[in-house]
Design a protein around this motif. Structure first.
Motif, short mmCIF file in Angstrom:
data_model
loop_
_atom_site.label_atom_id
_atom_site.label_comp_id
_atom_site.label_asym_id
_atom_site.label_seq_id
_atom_site.Cartn_x
_atom_site.Cartn_y
_atom_site.Cartn_z
N ASP A 54 39.39 16.27 77.66
CA ASP A 54 39.08 17.01 76.53
C ASP A 54 39.54 16.73 75.50
O ASP A 54 39.39 17.65 74.30
CB ASP A 54 39.28 18.47 76.96
CG ASP A 54 38.15 18.74 78.61
OD1 ASP A 54 37.25 17.57 78.34
OD2 ASP A 54 38.36 19.96 78.45
N GLY A 55 40.60 15.42 74.74
CA GLY A 55 40.94 15.45 73.54
C GLY A 55 42.15 15.52 73.51
O GLY A 55 43.14 15.55 72.47
N ALA A 56 43.08 17.26 74.55
CA ALA A 56 44.36 17.03 74.47
C ALA A 56 44.65 17.80 73.34
O ALA A 56 46.03 17.17 72.13
CB ALA A 56 45.62 16.03 74.75
N ASP A 57 43.71 18.68 73.55
CA ASP A 57 44.41 19.80 72.09
C ASP A 57 45.81 20.70 72.27
O ASP A 57 45.62 21.24 73.32
CB ASP A 57 43.44 20.97 71.94
CG ASP A 57 43.60 21.84 70.55
OD1 ASP A 57 44.50 21.19 69.94
OD2 ASP A 57 41.89 23.06 70.91
N TYR A 58 46.78 20.59 71.56
CA TYR A 58 47.81 21.05 71.45
C TYR A 58 48.29 22.05 71.70
O TYR A 58 48.71 23.01 71.65
CB TYR A 58 48.61 19.98 71.33
CG TYR A 58 49.80 18.35 71.90
CD1 TYR A 58 50.02 18.54 72.62
CD2 TYR A 58 48.63 16.99 71.43
CE1 TYR A 58 50.56 16.98 73.67
CE2 TYR A 58 48.68 16.25 72.00
CZ TYR A 58 50.00 16.08 73.25
OH TYR A 58 49.77 14.99 73.64
N ASN A 59 46.71 22.22 70.81
CA ASN A 59 47.12 24.23 70.27
C ASN A 59 46.19 25.09 71.85
O ASN A 59 45.89 25.82 71.01
CB ASN A 59 46.10 24.50 68.92
CG ASN A 59 47.21 24.27 67.98
OD1 ASN A 59 48.02 24.14 68.29
ND2 ASN A 59 46.78 22.79 66.96
N ALA A 60 45.53 24.12 72.19
CA ALA A 60 45.13 25.42 73.43
C ALA A 60 46.42 25.71 74.53
O ALA A 60 46.06 26.92 74.80
CB ALA A 60 44.32 23.89 74.61
N TRP A 61 47.30 25.74 74.18
CA TRP A 61 48.49 26.05 74.87
C TRP A 61 49.01 27.25 73.50
O TRP A 61 49.79 26.81 72.27
CB TRP A 61 49.35 24.91 74.95
CG TRP A 61 49.60 24.58 75.32
CD1 TRP A 61 48.63 23.43 75.90
CD2 TRP A 61 49.99 23.71 76.82
NE1 TRP A 61 49.28 22.33 76.32
CE2 TRP A 61 49.85 22.86 77.19
CE3 TRP A 61 50.60 24.90 77.70
CZ2 TRP A 61 49.98 22.20 78.58
CZ3 TRP A 61 50.99 24.00 78.68
CH2 TRP A 61 50.90 23.77 79.38
N ASN A 62 48.80 28.72 74.10
CA ASN A 62 49.27 29.88 73.07
C ASN A 62 50.40 30.13 73.67
O ASN A 62 51.00 30.66 74.81
CB ASN A 62 48.47 31.35 74.06
CG ASN A 62 48.71 31.95 72.83
OD1 ASN A 62 49.94 31.82 72.62
ND2 ASN A 62 48.33 33.46 72.82
N ILE A 63 51.33 29.42 72.75
CA ILE A 63 53.09 29.40 73.45
C ILE A 63 53.34 30.30 72.43
O ILE A 63 54.52 29.80 71.29
CB ILE A 63 53.29 27.80 73.02
CG1 ILE A 63 53.06 27.43 72.01
CG2 ILE A 63 53.00 27.68 74.23
CD1 ILE A 63 53.99 25.91 71.10
N GLU A 64 52.91 31.14 71.22
CA GLU A 64 52.97 32.20 70.56
C GLU A 64 54.87 33.25 70.70
O GLU A 64 55.84 33.82 69.78
CB GLU A 64 52.16 33.73 70.61
CG GLU A 64 52.60 35.19 69.61
CD GLU A 64 52.57 34.78 68.19
OE1 GLU A 64 53.71 34.87 67.25
OE2 GLU A 64 51.51 33.49 67.44
N ILE A 65 55.11 33.04 72.19
CA ILE A 65 56.11 34.07 73.19
C ILE A 65 57.50 33.36 72.47
O ILE A 65 58.52 33.26 72.33
CB ILE A 65 55.88 34.35 74.64
CG1 ILE A 65 57.40 35.60 74.63
CG2 ILE A 65 55.70 33.29 75.22
CD1 ILE A 65 56.95 36.07 75.70
N LEU A 66 57.15 31.92 72.35
CA LEU A 66 58.31 30.08 72.26
C LEU A 66 58.60 30.54 71.13
O LEU A 66 59.70 31.09 70.25
CB LEU A 66 57.62 29.48 72.97
CG LEU A 66 58.62 28.18 72.16
CD1 LEU A 66 60.01 28.15 73.44
CD2 LEU A 66 57.71 26.79 72.96
N ALA A 67 57.47 31.44 70.31
CA ALA A 67 57.95 30.97 68.79
C ALA A 67 58.72 32.24 67.85
O ALA A 67 59.41 31.98 67.27
CB ALA A 67 56.23 30.75 67.18
N ARG A 68 57.94 33.04 68.45
CA ARG A 68 58.91 34.93 68.72
C ARG A 68 60.48 34.33 69.49
O ARG A 68 61.48 34.96 68.54
CB ARG A 68 58.35 35.64 69.09
CG ARG A 68 57.49 35.90 68.17
CD ARG A 68 56.65 37.46 69.08
NE ARG A 68 56.24 37.28 70.65
CZ ARG A 68 56.01 37.72 70.55
NH1 ARG A 68 53.80 37.26 70.54
NH2 ARG A 68 55.23 38.01 72.44
N ASP A 69 60.99 34.02 70.03
CA ASP A 69 61.87 33.44 70.14
C ASP A 69 62.41 32.52 69.20
O ASP A 69 64.20 32.44 69.41
CB ASP A 69 62.08 32.88 72.18
CG ASP A 69 61.88 33.98 73.23
OD1 ASP A 69 61.70 35.18 72.39
OD2 ASP A 69 62.19 33.65 74.12
#
Length: 182
Positions: A54-69
């Motif tokens: 489908d195009g490997a959209d890396y933003n399809a991953w919700n990694i907000e918790i990683l960003a907060r850490d």
């Protein structure tokens, strides 16, 4: 007060991210590590093959918790480095702004697969092992190739993953030293 330098370390599964991150953490003074695999991301692709198709959209991953850490560690004034064992380099918009330097460990796929099997599949029955290898050949390999096509050229430094851990870490330390001079 200077902020810690965030170094992202990417590779395919079995490529040496965690081993290299751990070694760097032991060598670099005042460093902490964050490991992507320690998180259970609720929103992300369930089928990697389909995700790549489908195009490997890396933003399809919700990694907000990683960003907060990462944000939390950035506020600590007793750190020089944050080592991010993280497969996406600069490709996820939530994490990109935190990364100062992205490294890709370019491990040949046969070596990565052998390491993965030795690490994860040591007690599997032959049938389960065959099933895993069939999944790799029928679809999983495409995700590995996607990383080589997309993450490798999107990194600041590429190191040969077939080298010893000591040689890889030495090359990374040299690169970090150059980066710190800027």
């Amino acid at each position: 007060m200077k902020k810690p330098i965030v170094i992202a370390i990417a590779a395919v599964s079995g490529g040496g991210k965690t081993t290299v991150t751990n070694e760097l953490k032991n060598i670099l003074p005042l460093s902490m590590a964050i490991y992507f695999d320690d998180y259970d991301f609720e929103e992300g692709p369930a089928d990697y093959f389909q995700w790549v198709q489908d195009g490997a959209d890396y933003n399809a991953w919700n990694i907000e918790i990683l960003a907060r850490d990462i944000e939390s560690l950035l506020t600590q004034n007793n750190l020089n480095y944050i080592l991010l064992d993280y497969p996406f380099a600069y490709k996820n918009d939530k994490i990109t702004s935190y990364i100062d330097y992205a490294i890709f460990i370019d491990t040949p796929l046969d070596i990565a697969m052998a390491r993965r099997l030795l690490r994860d599949k040591v007690n599997q029955t032959p049938d389960l092992l065959r099933n895993d290898l069939n999944c790799y050949l029928s679809g999983g390999r495409i995700a590995y190739l996607e990383m080589i096509k997309t993450i490798k050229p999107n990194s600041d430094f590429v190191v040969d993953g077939s080298l010893s851990v000591h040689a890889i870490v030495s090359q990374i330390i040299q690169q970090i030293s150059k980066f710190n001079e800027c």
